[in-house]
Write a protein that holds these residues in place. Structure first.
Motif, short mmCIF file in Angstrom:
data_model
loop_
_atom_site.label_atom_id
_atom_site.label_comp_id
_atom_site.label_asym_id
_atom_site.label_seq_id
_atom_site.Cartn_x
_atom_site.Cartn_y
_atom_site.Cartn_z
N PRO A 19 0.80 -1.24 0.00
CA PRO A 19 0.00 0.00 0.00
C PRO A 19 0.83 1.28 0.00
N GLU A 20 2.02 1.24 0.61
CA GLU A 20 2.83 2.45 0.75
C GLU A 20 3.79 2.67 -0.42
N GLY A 21 4.12 1.60 -1.14
CA GLY A 21 5.10 1.71 -2.20
C GLY A 21 4.62 1.28 -3.56
N HIS A 22 4.28 -0.01 -3.69
CA HIS A 22 3.96 -0.54 -5.01
C HIS A 22 2.66 0.02 -5.59
N LEU A 23 1.60 0.07 -4.81
CA LEU A 23 0.31 0.54 -5.34
C LEU A 23 0.39 1.96 -5.89
N PRO A 24 0.86 2.94 -5.13
CA PRO A 24 0.98 4.28 -5.74
C PRO A 24 1.95 4.32 -6.91
N ALA A 25 2.97 3.45 -6.89
CA ALA A 25 3.91 3.41 -8.01
C ALA A 25 3.24 2.86 -9.27
N TYR A 26 2.40 1.84 -9.13
CA TYR A 26 1.64 1.34 -10.28
C TYR A 26 0.78 2.46 -10.87
N ASN A 27 0.05 3.16 -10.04
CA ASN A 27 -0.87 4.18 -10.54
C ASN A 27 -0.13 5.32 -11.22
N ARG A 28 1.05 5.68 -10.73
CA ARG A 28 1.85 6.71 -11.41
C ARG A 28 2.37 6.19 -12.75
N ALA A 29 2.75 4.92 -12.78
CA ALA A 29 3.22 4.33 -14.04
C ALA A 29 2.10 4.31 -15.08
N THR A 40 -7.49 0.72 -6.99
CA THR A 40 -7.85 1.06 -5.61
C THR A 40 -7.24 0.02 -4.66
N LYS A 41 -7.25 0.32 -3.38
CA LYS A 41 -6.75 -0.65 -2.40
C LYS A 41 -7.57 -1.94 -2.43
N LYS A 42 -8.88 -1.81 -2.61
CA LYS A 42 -9.74 -2.98 -2.64
C LYS A 42 -9.41 -3.86 -3.84
N LEU A 43 -9.26 -3.25 -5.02
CA LEU A 43 -8.90 -4.01 -6.21
C LEU A 43 -7.51 -4.61 -6.07
N TYR A 44 -6.58 -3.82 -5.56
CA TYR A 44 -5.19 -4.28 -5.46
C TYR A 44 -5.09 -5.49 -4.53
N ARG A 45 -5.92 -5.51 -3.49
CA ARG A 45 -5.92 -6.67 -2.58
C ARG A 45 -6.26 -7.95 -3.34
N LYS A 46 -7.16 -7.85 -4.30
CA LYS A 46 -7.51 -9.02 -5.12
C LYS A 46 -6.36 -9.36 -6.07
N LEU A 47 -5.74 -8.33 -6.64
CA LEU A 47 -4.65 -8.56 -7.59
C LEU A 47 -3.43 -9.16 -6.91
N LYS A 90 6.96 1.43 -13.09
CA LYS A 90 6.51 1.20 -11.72
C LYS A 90 7.69 1.03 -10.78
N SER A 91 8.68 0.26 -11.20
CA SER A 91 9.85 0.01 -10.36
C SER A 91 10.61 1.30 -10.08
N ARG A 92 10.65 2.21 -11.06
CA ARG A 92 11.34 3.49 -10.88
C ARG A 92 10.61 4.34 -9.84
N TYR A 93 9.28 4.39 -9.94
CA TYR A 93 8.52 5.16 -8.97
C TYR A 93 8.59 4.52 -7.58
N PHE A 94 8.62 3.20 -7.52
CA PHE A 94 8.77 2.51 -6.24
C PHE A 94 10.10 2.88 -5.59
N ARG A 95 11.16 2.89 -6.39
CA ARG A 95 12.47 3.28 -5.87
C ARG A 95 12.43 4.71 -5.32
N ASP A 96 11.74 5.60 -6.04
CA ASP A 96 11.64 6.99 -5.57
C ASP A 96 11.00 7.05 -4.19
N ARG A 97 9.95 6.28 -3.98
CA ARG A 97 9.25 6.30 -2.70
C ARG A 97 10.14 5.74 -1.59
#
Length: 266
Positions: A19-29, A40-47, A90-97
């Motif tokens: 929730p703190e790293g990968h999810l916001p990084a996916y959405n920015r990507a 969303t967090k609900k959808l991501y929990r399923k994914l 996504k990985s680049r944005y995750f690294r930024d976070r």
């Protein structure tokens, strides 16, 4: 026989990276690539039930049939390559976070790694993440204070099958030269606990918001965190004795109990 090594999962175990790293990084990507997608967090929990980031995007395309804008032709001609490009973003944005300090370690993690390392316990990281994704986590989340205690890292791009398959744990035990039942996995998900069990490695699970509704039949103990002095662990499945928080002594006691009836490798 004694406890020989601790094998830590990463995402959701060492830190709430999803929730703190990968999810916001996916959405920015997605926005970077001109996609009108928002997980969303609900959808991501399923994914998250799908192991692997690229596999997750691929599943999303199949299962949810989202709008892809002008990318139709590219997806038809080189779907895997297109997904890989998004995942690299996504990985680049995750690294930024991570670098910005937005993905802190979970309660008890730094304390336990330090305690185990100073006691001479062998410590490995066993993760579905790729090496490229893991390295910034090691650098920015663990850092110079904790990284010296990590003897071995085993990543998904080094084995044939990700968790819940046992390949990663089997590789870790082989490289450490430890019998599986002499190791103890620290996990957060049923997929991780299943992978450890199939490799013959007992597991302690620390749930998070994304995994709290999963079942953990094979786990030796299930907790809400490792806890800290003054902030006790919530016990969902007891190892058979009482404790306030997880320290090396608690893990040794759990290991000793499981060695009496070690999990059978699948």
């Amino acid at each position: 026989m004694t406890l020989g090594a601790l094998l830590f999962d990463v995402d959701g175990t060492l830190a709430d990276t999803e929730p703190e790293g990968h999810l916001p990084a996916y959405n920015r990507a997605f926005r970077e690539h001109g996609l009108d997608w928002t997980w969303t967090k609900k959808l991501y929990r399923k994914l998250l039930l799908i192991s692997g980031g690229r596999e997750r995007i691929d599943h999303y395309l199949d299962r949810y049939d989202p709008e892809v804008g002008t990318h139709d032709e590219r997806i038809r001609d080189d779907r895997a390559g297109w997904i890989a490009e998004i995942h690299r973003s996504k990985s680049r944005y995750f690294r930024d976070r991570l670098e910005e300090g937005q993905v802190p370690l979970r309660a008890g993690v730094a304390r336990l790694i330090r305690e185990a390392g100073e006691a001479g316990m062998r410590i490995a990281i066993v993760t579905n993440a790729t090496r490229a994704t893991l390295e910034p986590f090691l650098a920015f989340a663990l850092g110079d204070a904790l990284l010296p205690y990590i003897e071995l890292t085993v990543c998904s791009d080094e084995v044939s099958n990700k968790k819940p398959a046992p390949d990663l744990y089997r590789a870790a035990c082989e490289r450490l030269g430890c019998a599986p039942h002499e190791c103890l996995a620290i996990e957060d998900s049923n997929a991780g606990a299943t992978a450890a069990h199939a490799a013959g490695v007992p597991a302690v699970v620390t749930i998070n918001e994304d995994t709290r509704d999963q079942t953990f039949e094979t786990a030796s103990a299930v907790l809400d965190s490792l806890g800290e002095p003054g902030e006790p662990s919530g016990v969902l499945k007891s190892p058979g004795f009482d404790f306030d928080y997880v320290d090396l002594d608690v893990l040794k006691r759990i290991s000793a109990r499981t060695m009496e009836q070690p999990p059978r490798a699948g």
